[in-house]
Design an enzyme around this catalytic site. Structure first.
Site, mmCIF file in Angstrom:
data_model
loop_
_atom_site.group_PDB
_atom_site.id
_atom_site.type_symbol
_atom_site.label_atom_id
_atom_site.label_comp_id
_atom_site.label_asym_id
_atom_site.label_seq_id
_atom_site.Cartn_x
_atom_site.Cartn_y
_atom_site.Cartn_z
ATOM 1 N N GLU A 112 16.459 26.910 25.796
ATOM 2 C CA GLU A 112 15.742 27.988 25.115
ATOM 3 C C GLU A 112 14.287 27.973 25.581
ATOM 4 O O GLU A 112 13.755 26.913 25.934
ATOM 5 C CB GLU A 112 15.812 27.739 23.596
ATOM 6 C CG GLU A 112 15.025 28.754 22.786
ATOM 7 C CD GLU A 112 15.373 28.725 21.293
ATOM 8 O OE1 GLU A 112 16.173 27.867 20.873
ATOM 9 O OE2 GLU A 112 14.829 29.566 20.560
ATOM 10 N N ASN A 152 16.421 31.159 18.473
ATOM 11 C CA ASN A 152 15.516 32.003 17.694
ATOM 12 C C ASN A 152 14.617 32.839 18.608
ATOM 13 O O ASN A 152 14.241 33.960 18.267
ATOM 14 C CB ASN A 152 14.653 31.134 16.778
ATOM 15 C CG ASN A 152 15.495 30.384 15.746
ATOM 16 O OD1 ASN A 152 16.599 30.792 15.420
ATOM 17 N ND2 ASN A 152 14.972 29.280 15.239
ATOM 18 N N ASN A 164 21.410 36.014 17.756
ATOM 19 C CA ASN A 164 21.384 34.606 17.373
ATOM 20 C C ASN A 164 21.086 34.458 15.888
ATOM 21 O O ASN A 164 20.129 35.057 15.378
ATOM 22 C CB ASN A 164 20.278 33.879 18.161
ATOM 23 C CG ASN A 164 20.129 32.429 17.734
ATOM 24 O OD1 ASN A 164 20.997 31.612 18.020
ATOM 25 N ND2 ASN A 164 19.045 32.107 17.034
ATOM 26 N N GLU A 165 21.908 33.698 15.187
ATOM 27 C CA GLU A 165 21.675 33.329 13.770
ATOM 28 C C GLU A 165 21.101 34.486 12.956
ATOM 29 O O GLU A 165 20.057 34.340 12.301
ATOM 30 C CB GLU A 165 20.757 32.100 13.695
ATOM 31 C CG GLU A 165 21.393 30.872 14.302
ATOM 32 C CD GLU A 165 20.633 29.564 14.092
ATOM 33 O OE1 GLU A 165 19.468 29.590 13.655
ATOM 34 O OE2 GLU A 165 21.225 28.500 14.368
ATOM 35 N N TYR A 172 23.540 21.089 12.845
ATOM 36 C CA TYR A 172 22.742 19.919 13.223
ATOM 37 C C TYR A 172 22.865 18.909 12.091
ATOM 38 O O TYR A 172 22.858 19.285 10.923
ATOM 39 C CB TYR A 172 21.267 20.301 13.401
ATOM 40 C CG TYR A 172 21.043 21.276 14.537
ATOM 41 C CD1 TYR A 172 20.895 20.828 15.841
ATOM 42 C CD2 TYR A 172 20.979 22.645 14.301
ATOM 43 C CE1 TYR A 172 20.695 21.727 16.895
ATOM 44 C CE2 TYR A 172 20.776 23.547 15.345
ATOM 45 C CZ TYR A 172 20.638 23.075 16.639
ATOM 46 O OH TYR A 172 20.440 23.963 17.668
ATOM 47 N N GLU A 184 25.755 25.889 19.173
ATOM 48 C CA GLU A 184 24.636 24.978 18.922
ATOM 49 C C GLU A 184 25.164 23.822 18.095
ATOM 50 O O GLU A 184 25.641 24.041 16.978
ATOM 51 C CB GLU A 184 23.500 25.664 18.163
ATOM 52 C CG GLU A 184 22.659 26.577 19.020
ATOM 53 C CD GLU A 184 21.430 27.106 18.294
ATOM 54 O OE1 GLU A 184 20.818 26.364 17.498
ATOM 55 O OE2 GLU A 184 21.096 28.272 18.523
ATOM 56 N N GLN A 240 19.736 20.780 22.623
ATOM 57 C CA GLN A 240 19.649 21.545 23.845
ATOM 58 C C GLN A 240 19.747 20.588 25.029
ATOM 59 O O GLN A 240 20.235 19.479 24.849
ATOM 60 C CB GLN A 240 18.370 22.356 23.839
ATOM 61 C CG GLN A 240 18.304 23.315 22.610
ATOM 62 C CD GLN A 240 17.193 24.333 22.688
ATOM 63 O OE1 GLN A 240 16.487 24.482 23.646
ATOM 64 N NE2 GLN A 240 17.030 25.067 21.589
HETATM 65 O O1 AHR Z 1 18.112 24.830 18.822
HETATM 66 C C1 AHR Z 1 16.978 25.053 18.053
HETATM 67 C C2 AHR Z 1 17.118 26.244 17.126
HETATM 68 O O2 AHR Z 1 18.072 25.955 16.144
HETATM 69 C C3 AHR Z 1 17.618 27.528 17.741
HETATM 70 O O3 AHR Z 1 16.609 28.283 18.312
HETATM 71 C C4 AHR Z 1 18.193 28.246 16.563
HETATM 72 O O4 AHR Z 1 19.212 29.124 16.942
HETATM 73 C C5 AHR Z 1 18.635 27.151 15.628
HETATM 74 O O5 AHR Z 1 18.211 27.361 14.344
#
Ligand code: AHR
Length: 494
Positions: free
Chosen positions: A22, A67, A167-168, A239, A287, A344
């Site tokens: 990103e 994001n 995205n999200e 995450y 992700e 990432q």
């Molecule tokens: O990977 C970091 C961020 O985590 C990304 O930009 C977003 O999509 C997620 O919230």
């Protein structure tokens, strides 16, 4: 454990070992792109970093966000670099210099032999910007945007196959957040326009940002109600972290990932039933990772810098075990999870770290990812596993032995990936390998460490690395192996 050649779950789609770059922190500037670095190629990309990515064999890289994409004007990143604007990136409150854009990234990915999973901006923009970007990238010539690409020096189309529709979009932090109905309609119309340009593309619709989002499940159902026949995958993101320093509970969180996958499959299949559709929706876990070390400290970062050190989590040995368990979970769901991206790849929550202008090194999490990507290609078998269980603060009946088996018909290699989550006890793995006569162990690699908080860093780059000293052996059709307490194991047989 019992492994049988005939108990097949699914072919592993190699894209399950994807990753993500990103425009965030030093992922691009100072990470993959560092023109002043001694190893930089003629375009400014660090070849030492490229070589590490090649060690993993990353098959597909999601780009340019995250994001970031929800406020990105792709046009800012093409054409002569001197004419490109500097923009405020609202997602990360940074300044984006636009020195790297679509063409530079595509050329770099090609050198890696990696595909790109391109995301379009459905936050501040919509159908028009998405269809123009696709025309720019994939249309051969003879139209405004394809000829613009050619005038920028890229005669051949990029031929990008996999596209993310935003995205999200459920997240309050997202620039241009939408309700499920707003997003579902927009994603469906964007998909329709994009497919009219290039019917061969595959499209990913946004699922929830986390399993704990307030709109979770309802979001998936509504979005799919609008997009089911237009898209090929629904996304999942997650995450995990060990903020309360409870390793047993931390490692148990791979169960949460498994529940998440199973629940999203259930919603997909509910919409399939509702629509009497013949199509089965697959998943893109685009992700996933450990992310918690820097969340608090990053809040103090001065805004509007170019490439500040954001999200630079230093990963511990225990984080590598968690990443190993998450990889195992993805592989165990390979019948529906076709794409997954470790988020990432460089510097920002990444297996590879750099000093801008200086050295690069591999974090602890590099190793399970590399093992799985290099050796986990083939067919996932359904093993029968009987393991001791434990309870943690949030989870019950957590198997101590977390494992998956992949059989590669081409190389005739059988690979077991296993994490022993026991804090104190090694596990004696006994595995009946039916149908694999005369197989013997060719490698038993172990990632273990007496210090769960051990890390690799610029000064000490090899504190957490695997060794090949495992004792796995085959005796009369049974594998016998000791899996040390708190360890990641890869056992290869042929
Ligand atoms: O990977 C970091 C961020 O985590 C990304 O930009 C977003 O999509 C997620 O919230």
């Amino acid at each position: 454990m019992i492994i049988d050649k005939e108990y097949k779950l699914a072919e592993v789609d190699s894209r399950i070992f994807g990753s993500f770059i990103e425009h965030l922190g030093r992922a691009v500037y100072g990470g993959i792109f560092d023109p002043g670095h001694p190893s930089a190629d003629e375009y400014g990309f660090r070849q030492d970093v490229t070589a590490m990515i090649q060690e993993i064999g990353v098959p597909i890289i999601r780009y340019p966000g995250g994001n970031f994409v929800s406020g990105y004007n792709w046009e800012d990143g093409v054409g002569p670099v001197k004419d490109r604007p500097k923009r405020l990136d609202l997602a990360w409150r940074a300044t984006e210099p636009n020195e790297v854009g679509t063409n530079e990234f595509m050329r770099w990915a090609k050198t890696l032999n990696a595909d790109v999973m391109m995301a379009v901006n459905l936050g501040t923009r919509g159908v028009d910007a998405a269809r123009n970007l696709l025309e720019y990238c994939n249309h051969p010539s003879g139209s405004y945007y394809s000829d613009l690409r050619i005038s920028h020096g890229f005669t051949k189309p990029h031929g990008i196959k996999t596209w993310c529709l935003g995205n999200e979009m459920d997240g309050s932090w997202q620039v241009g957040q939408k309700t499920a109905v707003e997003y579902g309609r927009l994603a469906s119309e964007t998909a329709k326009a994009m497919r009219l340009i290039d019917p061969s593309i595959e499209l990913v619709a946004c699922g929830s940002s986390f399993r704990s989002m307030p709109t979770y499940a309802e979001w998936e159902a509504t979005v799919l109600d609008h997009t089911y026949e237009q898209v090929d995958y629904l996304s999942l993101h997650t995450y995990y972290g060990n903020a309360d320093n409870d390793i047993a509970n931390y490692l148990a969180k791979s169960l949460d990932m498994d529940y998440f996958i199973k629940e999203v499959i259930a919603v997909c299949d509910y919409i399939k039933a509702k629509k009497r559709s013949k199509k089965t929706m697959n998943l893109s876990f685009d992700e996933w990772n450990v992310w918690f070390h820097t969340i608090e400290s990053d809040m103090k970062i001065e805004p509007w810098q170019v490439a500040s050190s954001q999200l630079e989590d230093t990963y511990t040995f225990e984080d590598a075990l968690m990443v190993g368990s998450m990889l195992i979970t993805l592989l165990r769901n390979a019948d529906r999870v076709k794409i997954a991206c470790l988020a990432q790849l460089v510097n920002a929550i990444a297996p590879i770290m750099t000093v801008t202008g200086g050295p690069a090194w591999r974090q602890s999490i590099f190793y399970p990812y590399m093992h799985a990507s290099v050796y986990g290609r083939g067919t996932v078998l359904r093993p029968i596993v009987v393991s001791p269980l434990y309870d943690s603060k949030e989870y019950t009946d957590v198997p101590m032995l977390d494992s998956v088996v992949v059989y590669n018909e081409e190389t005739e290699e059988l690979v077991i990936f296993a994490v022993n989550k026991s804090l104190e006890d090694s596990l004696l793995l006994e595995c009946d390998i039916r149908g694999f006569e005369d197989y013997r162990v060719i490698q038993h690699s172990i990632l273990e460490n007496g210090n769960v908080k051990a890390v690799n860093n610029v000064y000490q780059q090899d504190a957490v690395i695997p060794h090949d000293g495992g004792d796995a052996k085959v005796v009369e059709g049974w594998i016998h192996a000791s899996l040390p307490n708190l360890s990641w194991n890869m056992i290869r047989l042929q």
